[in-house]
Design an enzyme around this catalytic site. Structure first.
Site, mmCIF file in Angstrom:
data_model
loop_
_atom_site.group_PDB
_atom_site.id
_atom_site.type_symbol
_atom_site.label_atom_id
_atom_site.label_comp_id
_atom_site.label_asym_id
_atom_site.label_seq_id
_atom_site.Cartn_x
_atom_site.Cartn_y
_atom_site.Cartn_z
ATOM 1 N N GLU A 1 -0.037 -1.196 5.778
ATOM 2 C CA GLU A 1 1.021 -0.684 6.660
ATOM 3 C C GLU A 1 0.777 0.776 7.004
ATOM 4 O O GLU A 1 0.986 1.200 8.134
ATOM 5 C CB GLU A 1 2.386 -0.852 5.980
ATOM 6 C CG GLU A 1 3.584 -0.566 6.895
ATOM 7 C CD GLU A 1 4.021 0.892 6.957
ATOM 8 O OE1 GLU A 1 4.803 1.226 7.858
ATOM 9 O OE2 GLU A 1 3.571 1.704 6.120
ATOM 10 N N ASP B 1 0.833 -1.208 0.000
ATOM 11 C CA ASP B 1 0.000 0.000 0.000
ATOM 12 C C ASP B 1 0.864 1.252 0.000
ATOM 13 O O ASP B 1 2.017 1.244 0.431
ATOM 14 C CB ASP B 1 -0.952 0.004 1.209
ATOM 15 C CG ASP B 1 -0.230 -0.093 2.539
ATOM 16 O OD1 ASP B 1 0.691 -0.917 2.653
ATOM 17 O OD2 ASP B 1 -0.572 0.667 3.473
HETATM 18 ZN ZN LIG Z 1 6.517 2.318 4.357
#
Ligand SMILES: [Zn+2]
Length: 478
Positions: free
Chosen positions: A181, A116
């Site tokens: 994340e 992501d």
């Molecule tokens: Zn990162």
């Protein structure tokens, strides 16, 4: 009087002797010979790798973009046919966990990267379209080039290159590519880590993004430094609520909600959490000492005496202040609905980054004592993390990773480092005592602002070296 003076003279002389002796005791700088890379690339191969990274940038894998993740996964399968034929792969939502079996019986390693990316807040500031994957002026431009598709793609390139040469890893290699994340990693890294723990897996080493190679000037040395994150700070958002007399603004009381809240924030900012020179930050300073010129080395080799001075110096800049204490940042504020009505309450969100040694408990206790009676503190819903454990630097895993980092083209000095931001690595702590955070590429100081900022880019010259670095990691036993 004379006796007193000669006493002071003797004490001063002793002090100088101690300072010089301790400085002289700093070991000579040591550089390790780097072993040849297990993979070498032709110009054409390097160009093809850059093209694949460019393609990877073009999938806008932002939180919630299910289609982008699905097509990114299909692209990975097509781009790395050998890896997908030889490694097993399982999905946890949009997160991907790969397993590459080795024929040797030794402790596995785990490499992390995330799929992501963060959104683009000011597209007008970009010199290249953020999701075009432009290759221009010696750089690959785009959201994710540094954070963290560069790593993800380099890891898969190294697997593919090793397989193409008929090589296998030294020990089992696991690859965990999270999908959330940037919003805490709970659904991706959190679930993959829980599954691996339930399988009884333990790793000799876990490697994630985090530190990188930067000029050593900030640490007072000429050589670049490879900052290897051995710990990361915690994350806690707190809501402050102030009460005040509500009513018409034509006859305001002495205490208003907005006034009380402002006063509380000013007060907290004026008396920050105490600074410490311990853990990863102290080890970083001690480890750069051998490379420093004599004058600076006297200071760093004698922190027992100069600690207050060094702390004062570090506290003077936001970048280094964050290395020595829990920081607080007021990030949201809300109160009032109309210009002539006094609100009964006012709220602010304060984002704390907890230094190792601090925790939610100690912070909340301090807040409750520090705040005036009119202001109340409660923990905000959403993401929270305690500071990580500190991975030891005297382990063979750290030593080996340092040797590989020092073999990068910039020939940096590897030093331990406290990551002030967060990474997925925090979710894997129960799976290894050796969790490290290091992106194997060189950047300039000003490039740090490109992480989550405008004009994120990776120098084309860095990329093959990143791939070679990961290949060396996979063909080493830790
Ligand atoms: Zn990162």
């Amino acid at each position: 009087m004379k006796a007193v003076l000669s006493g002071i003279g003797a004490a001063l002389l002793l002090l100088v002797v101690v300072l010089v002796a301790r400085t002289a005791m700093v070991p000579a700088p040591e550089s390790f010979p780097s072993s040849p890379s297990p993979v070498v690339f032709s110009k054409e191969q390097a160009a093809a790798m850059t093209q694949r990274l460019s393609r990877a940038i073009q999938f806008p894998t932002l939180a919630g973009q299910a289609d982008a993740f699905a097509s990114f996964h299909a692209f990975l399968e097509q781009a790395f046919p050998l890896a997908h034929a030889s490694l097993s792969r399982q999905a946890f939502g949009h997160s991907l966990l790969y397993h590459w079996e080795s024929s040797n019986d030794c402790a596995p390693i785990l490499l992390l990267a995330h799929q992501d990316v963060v959104p683009v807040s000011s597209p007008e500031d970009w010199l290249q379209a953020p999701f075009a994957g432009a290759i221009e002026s010696g750089y690959l431009w785009g959201r994710g080039a540094m954070d963290d598709k560069g790593s993800l793609m380099a890891i898969l390139e190294s697997v593919e290159a090793l397989l193409a040469q008929g090589q296998s890893p030294a020990c089992d290699v696991w690859l965990a590519f999270g999908h959330d994340e940037e919003v805490g990693g709970v659904q991706g890294a959190g679930k993959m880590a829980a599954w691996m723990l339930s399988e009884g897996l333990q790793f000799a080493m876990v490697l994630d993004e985090g530190g990188m190679v930067l000029p050593g000037a900030t640490l007072g040395i000429d050589k670049p430094v490879a900052l290897i994150g051995i710990a990361e700070k915690g994350y806690l958002s707190v809501i402050l609520t102030a009460q005040g007399g509500a009513g018409h603004s034509s006859r305001p009381p002495e205490q208003t909600a907005i006034g009380e809240l402002s006063r509380a924030i000013m007060m907290l900012q004026a008396s920050p959490r105490p600074a410490f020179l311990n853990g990863a930050t102290r080890q970083m300073l001690e480890q750069v000492a051998p490379w420093q010129p004599w004058g600076k080395r006297v200071v760093f080799a004698n922190l027992w005496l100069f600690e207050p001075l060094v702390l004062q110096q570090l506290a003077s800049k936001p970048d280094t202040n964050a290395l020595i204490r829990t920081t607080m940042a007021p990030t949201m504020l809300s109160a009032g609905v109309k210009d002539n009505v006094l609100p009964a309450t006012a709220e602010a969100v304060i984002n704390f980054r907890l230094a190792p040694g601090e925790n939610r408990e100690t912070l909340m206790t301090w807040l409750e004592e520090a705040l005036p009676a009119t202001v109340n503190a409660r923990i905000a819903e959403g993401f929270f993390a305690e500071p990580s454990a500190i991975s030891p630097v005297d382990s063979s895993a750290y030593q080996q990773l340092s040797v590989l980092a020092e073999g990068l083209p910039a020939a940096p000095v590897a030093v331990p480092f406290l990551l002030i931001a967060g990474s997925d690595a925090r979710h894997y702590e129960a799976l290894s005592g050796n969790v490290f955070r290091f992106l194997p590429a060189s950047f300039e100081r000003e490039d740090v602002a490109r992480f989550h900022g405008a004009n994120e880019r990776l120098a084309l010259s860095q990329y093959p070296a990143m791939v070679a670095f990961y290949a060396s990691v996979m063909t080493s036993a830790f």
